[in-house]
Design an enzyme around this catalytic site. Structure first.
Site, PDB file in Angstrom:
ATOM      1  N   ASP A 183      -7.113  16.256  49.696  1.00 39.87           N
ATOM      2  CA  ASP A 183      -8.001  17.410  49.762  1.00 39.87           C
ATOM      3  C   ASP A 183      -7.217  18.605  49.198  1.00 39.87           C
ATOM      4  O   ASP A 183      -6.024  18.514  48.901  1.00 39.87           O
ATOM      5  CB  ASP A 183      -8.501  17.649  51.189  1.00 39.87           C
ATOM      6  CG  ASP A 183      -9.808  18.444  51.186  1.00 39.87           C
ATOM      7  OD1 ASP A 183     -10.127  19.061  50.144  1.00 39.87           O
ATOM      8  OD2 ASP A 183     -10.512  18.465  52.209  1.00 39.87           O
TER       9      ASP A 183
HETATM   10  C1  BGC Z   1     -12.903  20.622  51.077  1.00 37.00           C
HETATM   11  C2  BGC Z   1     -13.378  19.389  50.380  1.00 37.00           C
HETATM   12  C3  BGC Z   1     -13.764  19.707  48.960  1.00 37.00           C
HETATM   13  C4  BGC Z   1     -12.579  20.340  48.271  1.00 37.00           C
HETATM   14  C5  BGC Z   1     -12.806  20.635  46.810  1.00 37.00           C
HETATM   15  C6  BGC Z   1     -11.886  21.386  50.274  1.00 37.00           C
HETATM   16  O1  BGC Z   1     -11.606  22.622  50.834  1.00 37.00           O
HETATM   17  O2  BGC Z   1     -12.367  20.254  52.333  1.00 37.00           O
HETATM   18  O3  BGC Z   1     -14.460  18.824  51.076  1.00 37.00           O
HETATM   19  O4  BGC Z   1     -14.204  18.554  48.308  1.00 37.00           O
HETATM   20  O5  BGC Z   1     -12.250  21.529  48.932  1.00 37.00           O
HETATM   21  O6  BGC Z   1     -13.653  21.686  46.602  1.00 37.00           O
END
Ligand code: BGC
Length: 754
Positions: free
Chosen positions: A300
């Site tokens: 993530d």
């Molecule tokens: C979130 C994810 C997301 C990623 C990319 C993160 O802050 O937890 O769910 O896919 O950002 O945008």
């Protein structure tokens, strides 16, 4: 090029990492334990093809260490992408939209890097690209996997034609935490419902072959147990037993891997002391080992680097040395793999095999996406606005997601002949708030603003006078607008009060400690009630709310969630009975925040709540149980479920099969939908079992007076569970079956597992 590392080094790096992680989850997993979790890994990916693998191996054989590490890097801006491309070290880009921009970056990768490996372009296409569908929690309420499949099919087409290859969806985090803002992004509190919806969504995005110009590679997220965040505070600690990890949080992921999901995203939380990004038990042993997942794991956002703040790693090199061997293949935003990969390899803290395995997985997804043949998107086909068909699909989906919580009188549906409607409440003229969190392209130029509730009502009742009065803001304290709202209510035949949450009040980093209606909205409902005129409440929100006041005081309450781009029309469809609501709650609605966690699939205590006995499990100051239970939802018609039958009274633990059937009859005066729900309980087991768990549901549409027989097939998989060594057990004994229209179903039968 470097010489391969010795096997000894590989064993050491892996061994250290694994020991640490196994200790972190309690060290309960015996050597053969993971293998007993699941069927054969090879069965998990039907798309395995020797020609593709050969192609990946051939490419891998040509790559330098720098090129390999580069494939593991994912960045989130155009600037970062250009900088990384200049060094030839980039695997993918996310959050950059626009076909021309994406093509420009791809040209650099394909024409100016040595091996011409195309970039993969990702985006959070969560419930729509240009056409926003209802939020996932709402889709869970449809109890209709076809709703999720339609959303994914429409979104995949729009996004892929606009140059996106890969979506960070479906989110499938089961949660018991309504305070957690990200409850909006998943399917609620039940692993079976979440699995069915997630699988439908994966299939909708990917189809049979995600090289198609209408498909996306999907990403099952967040792996795993993110929904267990203590106190509902986002990113927070999760300490979970192995049995709960496997019985509650992992099932949607296992089901998605079986459905061929291309990628998985690691979660921000710890799992019993070990952050997911460094957790070899969940990523390496369970996901890639037991489940046989062949796709790649993406971190993530800065998740690898965050191992430092978690306290698992002392610095970036340490973080990379924990994450890569644990099973995180691609690093999002932070850059520790490319920075420290060479050094870590020299220090034998990671191995060449681990790097190769990660690169192989990423290249395989790129091959399956067809990127080597078609790296560019046709800019003339870019989708910048919803098509009429997509809008119609979104409107229909939104109608199927709405849950009629209460309807006394009944007040609803409203008569089409109504002469005047007062729309009151701060969300009555809301636009983007109706999209909820993660709305495709956001509020930018390519996003069509949602239809407001007031406009939807005007369109549905063209002969009526429709007024709008906000009365207050969503979270302000000013009540000076109440008088105008009351005046509007007095002047109208009926008032529709639209209250709830803004889009920003749920989603990531949007935990609330209090889940009442924000601001003075409840007082606005009270002010409306004071007029003595008929009114109904429509809720727009991304999580369960504590609404005992509404239950006690509003004649009718419709849960509309964040319904998407056609929200106003879809709400009007339901208010006027063009659509008969048939959604059901995918999550319990608590009576008060102090009762959380409260969920239907809980274990019994030795002293289950009994109002007549003080020494039982309950609060002194609150009635036991939720305000609205999981699976609850009314209709404008009524249903009866009876005639429960089991095809056998015994189920052999190996190869057994029982057919459960029941009859559902529409006993009211108009056509409508009912969701027939099947729950099981194992009253005596070596790990105490939930008092009920959902194992089947079917949404049926019946004309007035019509009946249908609904059947479910149960196998040992439905009655078994994981124990605290992560072994799946099917134990002999009685199983109780409950069939009905919510988790409070009373129609019951039993069979014996032998
Ligand atoms: C979130 C994810 C997301 C990623 C990319 C993160 O802050 O937890 O769910 O896919 O950002 O945008």
């Amino acid at each position: 090029m470097e010489q391969p590392e010795s096997h000894e080094a590989a064993a050491t790096a892996d061994g250290v990492n694994r020991r640490r992680l196994l200790a972190g989850v309690g060290g309960l997993l015996a050597a053969g334990g993971a293998a007993s979790l699941l069927a054969s890994p090879a069965a998990a990916d039907p798309s395995t093809r020797p020609d593709r693998d050969g192609r990946v191996e051939a490419l891998l054989g040509k790559m330098t260490l720098e090129e390999k590490l580069g494939q593991l890097q994912l960045v989130g801006t155009e600037t970062a992408a250009r900088a990384a491309l200049a060094t030839g070290q980039l695997g993918g880009v996310f959050s950059v939209v626009g076909a021309a921009k994406l093509n420009a970056l791809q040209h650099i990768a394909v024409e100016q890097t040595r091996l011409r490996i195309p970039l993969i372009f990702g985006l959070d296409v969560i419930h729509g690209y240009t056409t926003n569908f209802p939020i996932p929690l709402a889709q869970g309420a449809s109890f209709d996997p076809a709703v999720a499949a339609t959303d994914a099919t429409v979104a995949a087409k729009e996004a892929r034609r606009s140059g996106i290859h890969w979506t960070y969806a479906p989110m499938m985090d089961v949660t018991h935490e309504p305070r957690w803002g990200r409850i909006a992004e998943g399917y609620g509190e039940d692993p079976h419902l979440a699995s069915r919806m997630a699988v439908a969504k994966v299939r909708g995005y990917q189809g049979d072959d995600y090289s198609s110009p209408d498909r996306l590679a999907a990403c099952a997220k967040h792996f795993v147990a993110y929904g267990g965040a203590e106190g509902g505070r986002d990113y927070n600690t999760v300490d979970v037993s192995l049995q709960r990890l496997h019985n509650l949080y992992l099932p949607p992921f296992k089901a998605s891997v079986e459905a061929g999901v291309a990628t998985v995203m690691a979660s921000f939380n710890t799992i019993s002391g070990v952050p997911a990004h460094g957790n070899g038990y969940v990523l390496h042993d369970v996901l890639k080992g037991a489940y046989g997942f062949r796709g790649f794991v993406v971190s993530d956002y800065t998740g690898v680097e965050e191992l430092i703040l978690h306290g698992l790693a002392g610095d970036g090199a340490d973080a990379a040395a924990a994450a890569l061997p644990a099973g995180v293949d691609m690093e999002m935003v932070s850059t520790n793999y490319v920075r420290y990969g060479r050094r870590l390899l020299a220090e034998h803290r990671i191995t060449r095999d681990q790097i190769d395995d990660a690169v192989r997985r990423i290249l395989l997804v790129k091959v399956k996406l067809g990127l080597f043949e078609h790296p560019y998107v046709d800019e003339s086909g870019e989708v910048k606005a919803p098509s009429p068909a997509a809008l119609a699909a979104s409107r229909q989906a939104a109608g199927r997601c709405m849950v009629l919580l209460k309807n006394d009188g009944p007040v609803l549906p409203l008569a089409k002949s109504v002469r005047s409607v007062a729309v009151v409440g701060p969300l009555g003229a809301a636009t983007y708030d109706l999209n909820g969190t993660w709305a495709g392209l956001g509020t930018g130029a390519w996003t069509t603003p949602p239809v407001t509730v007031a406009d939807g009502i005007k369109a549905a009742a063209p002969g009526a006078t429709v007024t709008f009065t906000a009365g207050c803001t969503v979270d302000g304290t000013d009540t000076s607008g109440f008088a105008a709202a009351q005046q509007a209510a007095r002047a109208a035949d009926v008032t529709v009060v639209v209250v709830g949450e803004t889009a920003a009040m749920s989603g990531e980093a949007a935990a609330r400690s209090n889940i009442d209606l924000p601001g003075v909205q409840q007082q606005l409902v009270a002010a409306t009630k004071e007029t003595g005129k008929p009114f109904v409440v429509v809720l727009v929100n991304g999580r369960p709310l504590t609404i005992p006041y509404l239950h006690d005081n509003a004649p009718a309450v419709l849960e509309a969630w964040a319904p998407g781009v056609q929200g106003g029309h879809a709400i009007a469809d339901v208010l006027f009975g063009v659509v008969n609501p048939g959604g059901k709650l995918p999550v319990s609605f608590p009576r008060a925040v102090g009762q959380i966690p409260i969920y239907y699939n809980h274990e019994n205590t030795g002293r289950p709540a009994d109002p007549a006995n003080k020494y039982t499990s309950k609060y002194l100051d609150l009635e036991s149980g939720p305000l609205y239970e999981f699976g609850h939802g009314l209709s404008y018609t009524t249903f009866r479920v009876d005639g429960l039958r089991l095809s056998a009274t015994r189920m052999p633990a190996r190869g057994g099969r029982i057919q459960v059937s029941a009859q559902v009859t529409n006993t009211g005066g108009r056509a409508g939908d009912e969701v027939v729900q099947l729950y099981l309980r194992d009253p005596v087991a070596s790990i105490v079992q939930p008092v009920r768990r959902l194992r089947g549901f079917e949404r049926v549409t019946l004309a007035a007076g019509a009946s249908e027989t609904v059947s479910f097939t149960l196998t040992p998989e439905d009655v078994g569970f994981y124990d605290n060594a992560a072994r799946f057990r099917v134990e002999p004994g009685e199983i109780e079956v409950y069939v009905g229209t919510s988790s409070a179903a009373t129609l019951t039968a039993r069979f014996t597992v032998t």
